[in-house]
Design a protein around this motif. Structure first.
Motif, PDB file in Angstrom:
ATOM      1  N   ASN A  78      -1.951   2.313   2.200  1.00  0.00           N
ATOM      2  CA  ASN A  78      -1.056   1.167   2.401  1.00  0.00           C
ATOM      3  C   ASN A  78      -1.672  -0.112   1.836  1.00  0.00           C
ATOM      4  N   TYR A  79      -2.991  -0.258   2.005  1.00  0.00           N
ATOM      5  CA  TYR A  79      -3.690  -1.404   1.430  1.00  0.00           C
ATOM      6  C   TYR A  79      -3.537  -1.407  -0.095  1.00  0.00           C
ATOM      7  N   ILE A  80      -3.771  -0.241  -0.720  1.00  0.00           N
ATOM      8  CA  ILE A  80      -3.649  -0.123  -2.178  1.00  0.00           C
ATOM      9  C   ILE A  80      -2.212  -0.388  -2.612  1.00  0.00           C
ATOM     10  N   TYR A  81      -1.262   0.107  -1.847  1.00  0.00           N
ATOM     11  CA  TYR A  81       0.155  -0.091  -2.173  1.00  0.00           C
ATOM     12  C   TYR A  81       0.491  -1.579  -2.192  1.00  0.00           C
ATOM     13  N   ALA A  82      -0.082  -2.333  -1.251  1.00  0.00           N
ATOM     14  CA  ALA A  82       0.141  -3.781  -1.233  1.00  0.00           C
ATOM     15  C   ALA A  82      -0.543  -4.455  -2.414  1.00  0.00           C
ATOM     16  N   TRP A 111      -6.347  -5.728   7.006  1.00  0.00           N
ATOM     17  CA  TRP A 111      -5.287  -5.232   7.894  1.00  0.00           C
ATOM     18  C   TRP A 111      -3.957  -5.920   7.626  1.00  0.00           C
ATOM     19  N   LYS A 112      -3.997  -7.168   7.180  1.00  0.00           N
ATOM     20  CA  LYS A 112      -2.748  -7.830   6.775  1.00  0.00           C
ATOM     21  C   LYS A 112      -2.118  -7.096   5.603  1.00  0.00           C
ATOM     22  N   LEU A 113      -2.945  -6.740   4.630  1.00  0.00           N
ATOM     23  CA  LEU A 113      -2.447  -6.033   3.446  1.00  0.00           C
ATOM     24  C   LEU A 113      -1.995  -4.614   3.802  1.00  0.00           C
ATOM     25  N   GLN A 115      -0.575  -3.826   6.577  1.00  0.00           N
ATOM     26  CA  GLN A 115       0.758  -4.017   7.157  1.00  0.00           C
ATOM     27  C   GLN A 115       1.801  -4.286   6.069  1.00  0.00           C
ATOM     28  N   PHE A 116       1.453  -5.118   5.095  1.00  0.00           N
ATOM     29  CA  PHE A 116       2.385  -5.397   3.992  1.00  0.00           C
ATOM     30  C   PHE A 116       2.690  -4.106   3.218  1.00  0.00           C
ATOM     31  N   GLY A 117       1.660  -3.303   2.970  1.00  0.00           N
ATOM     32  CA  GLY A 117       1.867  -2.047   2.258  1.00  0.00           C
ATOM     33  C   GLY A 117       2.757  -1.102   3.034  1.00  0.00           C
ATOM     34  N   ARG A 118       2.553  -1.058   4.352  1.00  0.00           N
ATOM     35  CA  ARG A 118       3.382  -0.198   5.198  1.00  0.00           C
ATOM     36  C   ARG A 118       4.842  -0.646   5.145  1.00  0.00           C
ATOM     37  N   GLU A 119       5.053  -1.957   5.199  1.00  0.00           N
ATOM     38  CA  GLU A 119       6.415  -2.488   5.137  1.00  0.00           C
ATOM     39  C   GLU A 119       7.068  -2.181   3.795  1.00  0.00           C
ATOM     40  N   LEU A 120       6.300  -2.329   2.713  1.00  0.00           N
ATOM     41  CA  LEU A 120       6.843  -2.061   1.378  1.00  0.00           C
ATOM     42  C   LEU A 120       7.241  -0.599   1.219  1.00  0.00           C
ATOM     43  N   LYS A 235       5.473 -12.143  -2.379  1.00  0.00           N
ATOM     44  CA  LYS A 235       5.104 -13.560  -2.307  1.00  0.00           C
ATOM     45  C   LYS A 235       4.037 -13.781  -1.239  1.00  0.00           C
ATOM     46  N   LYS A 236       4.158 -13.081  -0.118  1.00  0.00           N
ATOM     47  CA  LYS A 236       3.159 -13.202   0.957  1.00  0.00           C
ATOM     48  C   LYS A 236       1.822 -12.614   0.510  1.00  0.00           C
ATOM     49  N   ILE A 237       1.892 -11.510  -0.210  1.00  0.00           N
ATOM     50  CA  ILE A 237       0.657 -10.888  -0.718  1.00  0.00           C
ATOM     51  C   ILE A 237      -0.045 -11.823  -1.696  1.00  0.00           C
ATOM     52  N   ASN A 238       0.748 -12.492  -2.523  1.00  0.00           N
ATOM     53  CA  ASN A 238       0.158 -13.398  -3.523  1.00  0.00           C
ATOM     54  C   ASN A 238      -0.551 -14.579  -2.902  1.00  0.00           C
TER      55      ASN A 238
END
Length: 242
Positions: A78-82, A111-113, A115-120, A235-238
């Motif tokens: 998930n981290y890599i996906y983000a 862990w933020k990334l 979560q972003f990867g999981r959402e994506l 945008k949040k990841i950036n």
């Protein structure tokens, strides 16, 4: 549309970078990346078998990031996906043969990334409620045959946006012929690419000279909804320095 084609494209890209070596949902991460991540984060890697046999709920999403002591291959995936959705990462890596994945030393950022990867991934698998409804309206006059795929801003079309207070979103129209179009398309969604793959445009190009059925139109509207959510998370990841 059981899965969004962008998901498969990203999986192929990750595999090509030798980050994973198997099909989706297996999460067989390159051992070198696992070792580097564990060292950088100061966390212990837990295999799927160990995770299934654990009673401490170490991988529970309910555990606050600062208290987590372990991570799994799914977390790392998930981290890599983000990371793949970071514009800075894509600019530096996807245009070259680089296989580098930034190794985090900041566990909270990691862990933020995650979560972003999981959402994506949830969005790209069409398991997010926000991808059900789309603001992309279609003018259904005519034979719905795709002659081309062109994006025009509202200033170029000389029409005002049909949504209230949407001028700041830089909306426009995606034309499939001279008079038929999908309305209220954010320009950022139309331009969104992963490794030269532009989903909003490619889908229409693949159907040139074909007549869109009501199901096709609904599918494209879902694609726009998926991409809209993707762009917002990107945008949040950036904003994170990865």
């Amino acid at each position: 549309m059981k899965t969004f084609s962008l998901y498969s494209s990203i999986l192929k890209l990750i595999a090509q970078k030798k980050i994973i070596d198997t099909a989706e949902n297996q999460f067989n991460i390159n051992p070198k990346i696992i070792k580097q991540s564990a060292a950088g984060l100061g966390l212990t890697f837990v295999s799927k078998k160990e995770q299934e046999g654990s009673v401490c709920l170490a991988d529970s999403h309910e555990v606050r990031p600062e208290f987590k002591e372990t991570f799994t291959s799914e977390d790392l995936f998930n981290y890599i996906y983000a990371v793949i959705h970071s514009s800075k990462y894509r600019e530096k890596n996807l245009k070259t043969d680089s296989q580098n994945i930034p190794i985090q030393t900041d566990s909270l950022k990691f862990w933020k990334l995650v979560q972003f990867g999981r959402e994506l991934r949830k969005i790209h698998l069409l398991k997010n409620d926000n991808t059900v409804n789309s603001s992309a309206q279609f003018t259904n006059e005519g034979n719905t045959i795709v002659k081309h795929s062109k994006f025009k801003t509202f200033s170029e079309t000389h029409f005002s946006p049909s949504e209230e207070n949407c001028a700041d979103r830089n909306l426009g129209r995606v034309y499939i012929s001279e008079n038929q179009f999908f309305d209220n398309i954010p320009e950022s969604v139309w331009n969104f690419c992963i490794d030269d793959y532009q989903p909003a445009k490619k889908w229409l190009q693949d159907r040139k000279e074909c007549e869109l059925t009501p199901e096709d139109i609904s599918q494209y509207q879902k694609i726009i909804a998926v991409l809209t959510e993707t762009v917002q998370i990107a945008k949040k990841i950036n904003k994170l320095d990865i």
